[in-house]
Design an enzyme around this catalytic site. Structure first.
Site, PDB file in Angstrom:
ATOM      1  N   CYS A  92     -66.509  29.362  40.648  1.00 22.29           N
ATOM      2  CA  CYS A  92     -67.580  30.185  40.104  1.00 22.29           C
ATOM      3  C   CYS A  92     -68.448  30.649  41.278  1.00 22.29           C
ATOM      4  O   CYS A  92     -69.247  29.889  41.813  1.00 22.29           O
ATOM      5  CB  CYS A  92     -68.417  29.376  39.108  1.00 22.29           C
ATOM      6  SG  CYS A  92     -69.767  30.316  38.389  1.00 22.29           S
ATOM      7  N   LEU A  93     -68.227  31.887  41.708  1.00 23.48           N
ATOM      8  CA  LEU A  93     -68.979  32.464  42.822  1.00 23.48           C
ATOM      9  C   LEU A  93     -69.082  33.960  42.593  1.00 23.48           C
ATOM     10  O   LEU A  93     -68.052  34.637  42.419  1.00 23.48           O
ATOM     11  CB  LEU A  93     -68.271  32.166  44.162  1.00 23.48           C
ATOM     12  CG  LEU A  93     -68.967  32.625  45.430  1.00 23.48           C
ATOM     13  CD1 LEU A  93     -70.313  31.922  45.619  1.00 23.48           C
ATOM     14  CD2 LEU A  93     -68.077  32.376  46.638  1.00 23.48           C
TER      15      LEU A  93
END
Length: 198
Positions: A92-93
């Site tokens: 998750c970026l």
């Protein structure tokens, strides 16, 4: 449309300062030879974090729209982190999603992953269980993250470093040895063959 020349240039320029940056990239060699759309990245665990001393392998898939579409990245090495799935390595970026820009590079993306290891964002997690542990029992989180680093990110790197040392002692440059070894997933014999042939 996939920009082959840009990817080739990125791969060549990427590994010039691996020792300083702590990140590297190599091509996966498939049955049909090297494939520019499937790469293997490595990240050194940042100093002062529970990931210190670990070598983390990242699978990188480049979509046909790269660099206008973000690369698809996933941790191969298991890691205990709120923004990385402990089950499948999903990340998750924001720059790997809606904040991607063609001005960014693969190196920028891997350096951002390395920075993410230093500064978790538990309020926007990929792995809710890890995020809850981070928020509710930080000491336990640190212990678990260190244990996972020791178990999954250090054992492979020790053997890898020994293989690098052997091949460097044969007279091959270290940066090329590391790149070739990563490309053949640590197979020392295949690496030696590739290094000798060209």
């Amino acid at each position: 449309m996939f920009d082959t020349s840009r990817v080739q240039k990125e791969v060549v320029e990427f590994n010039r300062d691996t020792a300083i940056s702590g990140v590297s990239i190599a091509l996966y060699d498939g049955a049909g030879g090297a494939d520019l759309t499937h790469l293997c990245g490595t990240i050194s665990g940042p100093v002062g974090t529970p990931y210190e001393g670990g070598i983390f392998v990242i699978d990188i898939q480049l979509p046909s729209g790269y660099p206008f579409e973000p690369p698809k990245m996933q941790f191969v090495t298991r890691v205990w982190h709120p923004n990385i799935s402990s089950q499948n390595g999903a990340i998750c970026l924001d720059i790997l999603k809606d904040q991607w820009s063609p001005a960014l590079t693969l190196k920028t993306a891997l350096l951002s992953l390395q920075a993410l290891l230093s500064t978790p964002a538990p309020d926007d997690p990929q792995d809710a269980v890890v995020a809850q542990q981070y928020l509710r029992d930080y000491r336990k989180f640190l212990g678990t993250a260190r244990h996972w680093t020791e178990t999954f990110a250090k054992s492979a790197s020790v053997g890898f470093d020994e293989k690098v040392k052997k091949l460097v002692e044969m007279g091959f440059p270290e940066d090329i040895v590391r790149s070739v070894l990563e490309g053949v997933k640590g197979d020392e014999n295949m690496a030696l063959e590739k290094l000798c042939s060209g």
